[in-house]
Design a protein around this motif. Structure first.
Motif, PDB file in Angstrom:
ATOM      1  N   ARG A   1       0.818  -1.222   0.000  1.00 45.76           N
ATOM      2  CA  ARG A   1       0.000   0.000   0.000  1.00 45.76           C
ATOM      3  C   ARG A   1       0.844   1.261   0.000  1.00 45.76           C
ATOM      4  O   ARG A   1       0.621   2.187   0.791  1.00 45.76           O
ATOM      5  CB  ARG A   1      -0.962   0.021   1.188  1.00 45.76           C
TER       6      ARG A   1
ATOM      7  N   LEU B   1       2.064   4.622  -2.177  1.00 51.22           N
ATOM      8  CA  LEU B   1       1.472   5.428  -3.242  1.00 51.22           C
ATOM      9  C   LEU B   1       2.347   5.264  -4.481  1.00 51.22           C
ATOM     10  O   LEU B   1       3.502   5.694  -4.476  1.00 51.22           O
ATOM     11  CB  LEU B   1       1.419   6.901  -2.829  1.00 51.22           C
ATOM     12  N   PRO B   2       1.840   4.641  -5.533  1.00 51.72           N
ATOM     13  CA  PRO B   2       2.691   4.332  -6.690  1.00 51.72           C
ATOM     14  C   PRO B   2       3.206   5.573  -7.407  1.00 51.72           C
ATOM     15  O   PRO B   2       4.198   5.507  -8.121  1.00 51.72           O
ATOM     16  CB  PRO B   2       1.786   3.507  -7.612  1.00 51.72           C
ATOM     17  N   TRP B   3       2.515   6.702  -7.240  1.00 52.10           N
ATOM     18  CA  TRP B   3       2.910   7.940  -7.934  1.00 52.10           C
ATOM     19  C   TRP B   3       3.834   8.806  -7.080  1.00 52.10           C
ATOM     20  O   TRP B   3       4.097   9.953  -7.419  1.00 52.10           O
ATOM     21  CB  TRP B   3       1.673   8.745  -8.318  1.00 52.10           C
ATOM     22  N   ARG B   4       4.288   8.296  -5.956  1.00 50.83           N
ATOM     23  CA  ARG B   4       5.277   9.011  -5.157  1.00 50.83           C
ATOM     24  C   ARG B   4       6.500   8.109  -5.014  1.00 50.83           C
ATOM     25  O   ARG B   4       6.361   6.889  -4.942  1.00 50.83           O
ATOM     26  CB  ARG B   4       4.709   9.338  -3.764  1.00 50.83           C
TER      27      ARG B   4
ATOM     28  N   PHE C   1      10.252   4.859  -8.049  1.00 53.72           N
ATOM     29  CA  PHE C   1       8.826   4.688  -7.818  1.00 53.72           C
ATOM     30  C   PHE C   1       8.575   3.241  -7.397  1.00 53.72           C
ATOM     31  O   PHE C   1       9.193   2.316  -7.927  1.00 53.72           O
ATOM     32  CB  PHE C   1       8.032   5.031  -9.079  1.00 53.72           C
TER      33      PHE C   1
ATOM     34  N   GLU D   1       6.510   0.811  -7.863  1.00 57.27           N
ATOM     35  CA  GLU D   1       6.187  -0.315  -8.741  1.00 57.27           C
ATOM     36  C   GLU D   1       7.378  -0.786  -9.561  1.00 57.27           C
ATOM     37  O   GLU D   1       7.309  -1.798 -10.249  1.00 57.27           O
ATOM     38  CB  GLU D   1       5.007   0.046  -9.641  1.00 57.27           C
ATOM     39  N   ARG D   2       8.456  -0.029  -9.518  1.00 61.81           N
ATOM     40  CA  ARG D   2       9.656  -0.479 -10.219  1.00 61.81           C
ATOM     41  C   ARG D   2      10.531  -1.360  -9.320  1.00 61.81           C
ATOM     42  O   ARG D   2      11.571  -1.831  -9.740  1.00 61.81           O
ATOM     43  CB  ARG D   2      10.469   0.714 -10.694  1.00 61.81           C
TER      44      ARG D   2
ATOM     45  N   GLN E   1      11.713  19.630  -8.619  1.00 68.62           N
ATOM     46  CA  GLN E   1      10.582  19.114  -9.389  1.00 68.62           C
ATOM     47  C   GLN E   1      10.423  19.902 -10.683  1.00 68.62           C
ATOM     48  O   GLN E   1      10.167  19.332 -11.732  1.00 68.62           O
ATOM     49  CB  GLN E   1       9.305  19.189  -8.570  1.00 68.62           C
TER      50      GLN E   1
ATOM     51  N   ASP F   1      -7.898   0.565  -0.284  1.00 68.12           N
ATOM     52  CA  ASP F   1      -6.637   0.251   0.390  1.00 68.12           C
ATOM     53  C   ASP F   1      -5.869   1.524   0.728  1.00 68.12           C
ATOM     54  O   ASP F   1      -5.372   1.694   1.838  1.00 68.12           O
ATOM     55  CB  ASP F   1      -5.756  -0.611  -0.524  1.00 68.12           C
ATOM     56  N   LEU F   2      -5.748   2.398  -0.260  1.00 63.47           N
ATOM     57  CA  LEU F   2      -4.952   3.610  -0.047  1.00 63.47           C
ATOM     58  C   LEU F   2      -5.672   4.587   0.872  1.00 63.47           C
ATOM     59  O   LEU F   2      -5.039   5.298   1.646  1.00 63.47           O
ATOM     60  CB  LEU F   2      -4.622   4.262  -1.391  1.00 63.47           C
TER      61      LEU F   2
ATOM     62  N   ARG G   1      -4.452  15.661  -2.076  1.00 60.36           N
ATOM     63  CA  ARG G   1      -3.327  15.965  -2.949  1.00 60.36           C
ATOM     64  C   ARG G   1      -2.492  14.736  -3.320  1.00 60.36           C
ATOM     65  O   ARG G   1      -2.052  14.592  -4.459  1.00 60.36           O
ATOM     66  CB  ARG G   1      -2.432  17.000  -2.258  1.00 60.36           C
ATOM     67  N   HIS G   2      -2.288  13.855  -2.351  1.00 54.78           N
ATOM     68  CA  HIS G   2      -1.355  12.758  -2.597  1.00 54.78           C
ATOM     69  C   HIS G   2      -2.033  11.419  -2.868  1.00 54.78           C
ATOM     70  O   HIS G   2      -1.415  10.504  -3.385  1.00 54.78           O
ATOM     71  CB  HIS G   2      -0.401  12.600  -1.408  1.00 54.78           C
ATOM     72  N   VAL G   3      -3.294  11.286  -2.460  1.00 47.91           N
ATOM     73  CA  VAL G   3      -3.965  10.001  -2.616  1.00 47.91           C
ATOM     74  C   VAL G   3      -5.085  10.075  -3.654  1.00 47.91           C
ATOM     75  O   VAL G   3      -5.131   9.276  -4.587  1.00 47.91           O
ATOM     76  CB  VAL G   3      -4.533   9.507  -1.262  1.00 47.91           C
TER      77      VAL G   3
ATOM     78  N   PRO H   1      -4.055  12.057  -7.550  1.00 50.77           N
ATOM     79  CA  PRO H   1      -3.243  11.249  -8.469  1.00 50.77           C
ATOM     80  C   PRO H   1      -4.021  10.073  -9.071  1.00 50.77           C
ATOM     81  O   PRO H   1      -3.784   9.707 -10.213  1.00 50.77           O
ATOM     82  CB  PRO H   1      -2.097  10.750  -7.587  1.00 50.77           C
ATOM     83  N   GLN H   2      -4.955   9.513  -8.304  1.00 51.07           N
ATOM     84  CA  GLN H   2      -5.754   8.420  -8.858  1.00 51.07           C
ATOM     85  C   GLN H   2      -6.698   8.939  -9.932  1.00 51.07           C
ATOM     86  O   GLN H   2      -7.070   8.223 -10.861  1.00 51.07           O
ATOM     87  CB  GLN H   2      -6.581   7.739  -7.757  1.00 51.07           C
TER      88      GLN H   2
ATOM     89  N   ARG I   1       4.603   9.551 -15.027  1.00 50.29           N
ATOM     90  CA  ARG I   1       5.973   9.037 -15.060  1.00 50.29           C
ATOM     91  C   ARG I   1       6.205   7.895 -14.085  1.00 50.29           C
ATOM     92  O   ARG I   1       7.163   7.150 -14.212  1.00 50.29           O
ATOM     93  CB  ARG I   1       6.970  10.174 -14.855  1.00 50.29           C
ATOM     94  N   TRP I   2       5.321   7.704 -13.114  1.00 50.17           N
ATOM     95  CA  TRP I   2       5.514   6.615 -12.150  1.00 50.17           C
ATOM     96  C   TRP I   2       5.094   5.273 -12.727  1.00 50.17           C
ATOM     97  O   TRP I   2       5.434   4.229 -12.195  1.00 50.17           O
ATOM     98  CB  TRP I   2       4.701   6.881 -10.879  1.00 50.17           C
ATOM     99  N   ARG I   3       4.337   5.292 -13.827  1.00 54.37           N
ATOM    100  CA  ARG I   3       3.853   4.024 -14.378  1.00 54.37           C
ATOM    101  C   ARG I   3       5.002   3.209 -14.925  1.00 54.37           C
ATOM    102  O   ARG I   3       5.950   3.749 -15.476  1.00 54.37           O
ATOM    103  CB  ARG I   3       2.837   4.273 -15.490  1.00 54.37           C
ATOM    104  N   ARG I   4       4.880   1.881 -14.810  1.00 50.27           N
ATOM    105  CA  ARG I   4       5.932   1.006 -15.312  1.00 50.27           C
ATOM    106  C   ARG I   4       5.973   1.028 -16.830  1.00 50.27           C
ATOM    107  O   ARG I   4       4.978   1.070 -17.481  1.00 50.27           O
ATOM    108  CB  ARG I   4       5.662  -0.431 -14.850  1.00 50.27           C
TER     109      ARG I   4
END
Lengths: 243, 268
Positions: A87, A89-92, A129, A131-132, B6, B166-167, B183-185, B188-189, B265-268
């Motif tokens: 759990r 946060l995948p984007w952090r 990140f 998920e990597r 950033q 879950d989050l 902001r963080h949860v 982004p979703q 950019r966080w996506r695999r």
């Protein structure tokens, strides 16, 4: 030193999952009374699906729909929860994930985040990140997050399942190390009996339908003995002889 | 300090995306664009009509309008209206969308309203706003906002319905509070849904803004198109149309795509 105080006192008169579609209402827990002493490492075990996680969620305040009460030793007890899945946060990034659970001043003030990342061996992965990373590394990050808030109570719900044995072992060793460095009250759910014996200072077993406490034993192993496979297996036999 | 880092990262990623788009598709884009231009020139040469000017005539008109400052003036005003309507509609629409996606009762109650506003023709909203509030700037922008909000709400609601429990629990345990969670949860979703709403929204908004200008504003691209229509000045109509297409393309490549690359950019 004075008498150890109780850190958690939970009473569940009954807990049921409401009826859905074709399934009738399901009574999960009945008459569960558990008092956890400050600083103890209590492992909650029992067959899969018996209601261990449900009890943990009740203690965490995530499931308010039950008959009973939950009290903590301190009114504003600080909780941490390490879930079955990381759990994060995948984007952090890993570092941001840990920073986020701290108050802003605390996170900025000292090298707390860097220190805990170093301790769990994730310094190199700080800017990655989640998920990597491998599941084992994600779990390390989740463990770091659980400890960085310096919790009064740490709840853990099968945090090492679906890992290969070496990864699970090294995570358990890490947990023991972190716990020795900063002892806290732990309530740990698992159905793995060896894991239960390795970690517990007290072992509580749930059983029956609806589930209640069927066994409550002290585990008086010394830290080195916990890493001794023979000793652990012997204790497992003793503790679970009538299970 | 974190912020600076950033910003630098955004810049780098943004350039990377544009770079790859340019190198990968540039050749095809040029070929495709030149063929369209050639076809247009050919048809214009055959027709030889004042009502179907070729690329050169339109180009000349474009240059003269640009030189006089008229083009920048009207495009600027239109863009300002687009921006105002777009941001207000995105903000309110997203807020509604999250509320409806999270609260089932509210969703059931407001669903009918949403369907009503979704199916209300843009022209009706525009006319009613002008009738009720006069031929004012506020009425013009308000009409566009009212047209846009329901689309944003519906798209974002879809995302808000599937927020990870879950989050949310994790955020609750670690006491994130409302703002941090948002902001963080939460956001982004919702990012892919908000991006979709923004994409569709921008093209919808600028088309409606032109209609609003045509019906009741003394300036802006819509007004210039109307004047071109009155004078049968097709060169002018096409010059403004092309100016607007260029601006929208620029926004797409220089603003929307880098933002999308960053949030993904966080996506695999």
């Amino acid at each position: 030193m004075n008498e150890k105080q109780s850190a958690i006192r939970v009473t569940v008169d009954s807990k049921a999952f409401p009826a859905v579609a074709d399934r009738p209402e399901q009574l999960v827990l009945r008459g569960v009374e558990l008092e956890v002493q400050e600083g103890s490492f209590v492992v909650l075990t029992g067959p899969s699906g018996c209601g261990k996680s449900t009890l943990l969620n009740i203690v965490a305040g995530l499931d308010p729909d039950f008959q009973g009460t939950v009290e903590f030793g301190e009114d504003d007890a600080k909780l941490s929860f390490m879930f079955q899945t990381p759990r994060l946060l995948p984007w952090r990034t890993v570092e941001q994930n840990i920073r986020l659970v701290l108050d802003d001043e605390v996170a900025e003030a000292d090298g707390k985040v860097a220190a805990i990342l170093n301790r769990v061996g994730l310094s190199e992965a700080a800017t990655a990140f989640p998920e990597r990373l491998s599941l084992g590394m994600q779990r390390r990050a989740a463990l770091a997050r659980a400890f960085v808030v310096e919790p009064d109570i740490l709840l853990m719900d099968e945090p090492f399942v679906s890992l290969d044995d070496p990864s699970a072992d090294s995570l358990r060793a890490l947990l023991i190390e972190l716990w020795n460095r900063r002892p806290t009250t732990v309530l740990f759910v698992t159905h793995d009996r060896i894991e239960a014996v390795m970690l517990a200072t007290r072992l509580v077993r749930l059983g029956g339908t609806p589930a209640s406490i069927v066994q409550d034993s002290e585990v008086s192993l010394s830290p080195p003995e916990r890493l001794d496979r023979e000793k652990v297996l012997a204790w497992r036999l003793r503790l679970f002889e009538n299970a | 300090m974190t912020l600076d880092n950033q910003t630098i990262k955004i810049g780098r990623i943004g350039r990377g995306v544009i770079g790859s788009v340019l190198s990968g598709r540039l050749a095809w884009t040029i070929v495709s664009f030149l063929s369209l231009l050639a076809l247009w020139a050919l048809v214009a040469a055959i027709l030889q009509s004042r009502l179907f000017p070729g690329p050169l005539d339109v180009g000349a008109k474009f240059v003269s309008e640009a030189a006089s400052g008229e083009l920048a003036h009207h495009v600027g005003i239109t863009l300002a209206r687009v921006a105002a309507a777009f941001f207000v509609a995105m903000f309110i629409g997203t807020a509604f969308g999250i509320a409806l996606g999270v609260a089932k009762g509210a969703d059931q109650f407001f669903d009918t309203w949403l369907i009503f506003f979704l199916n209300l023709p843009a022209l009706v909203t525009i006319i009613l706003c002008y009738v009720w509030f006069g031929l004012t700037e506020t009425a013009a922008v308000l009409a566009v906002i009212i047209n846009k909000i329901p689309n944003v709400t519906v798209t974002v609601r879809e995302g808000a319905r599937s927020l990870s429990r879950d989050l949310t629990e994790m955020a609750q345990i670690y006491q994130f509070g409302t703002l941090k969670t948002l902001r963080h949860v939460t956001l982004p979703q919702l990012a892919p849904f908000i991006a979709a709403a923004a994409r569709g929204g921008l093209s919808l908004v600028w088309k409606i803004v032109l209609v609003v200008e045509l019906l009741g504003r003394p300036n802006g691209v819509g007004r210039q198109l109307y004047d071109g229509f009155q004078l049968f000045d097709v060169s002018m109509i096409l010059a403004y149309a092309i100016a607007f297409i260029l601006v929208v393309q620029f926004i797409e490549i220089a603003v929307l795509q880098p933002i999308e690359a960053r949030v993904n950019r966080w996506r695999r």
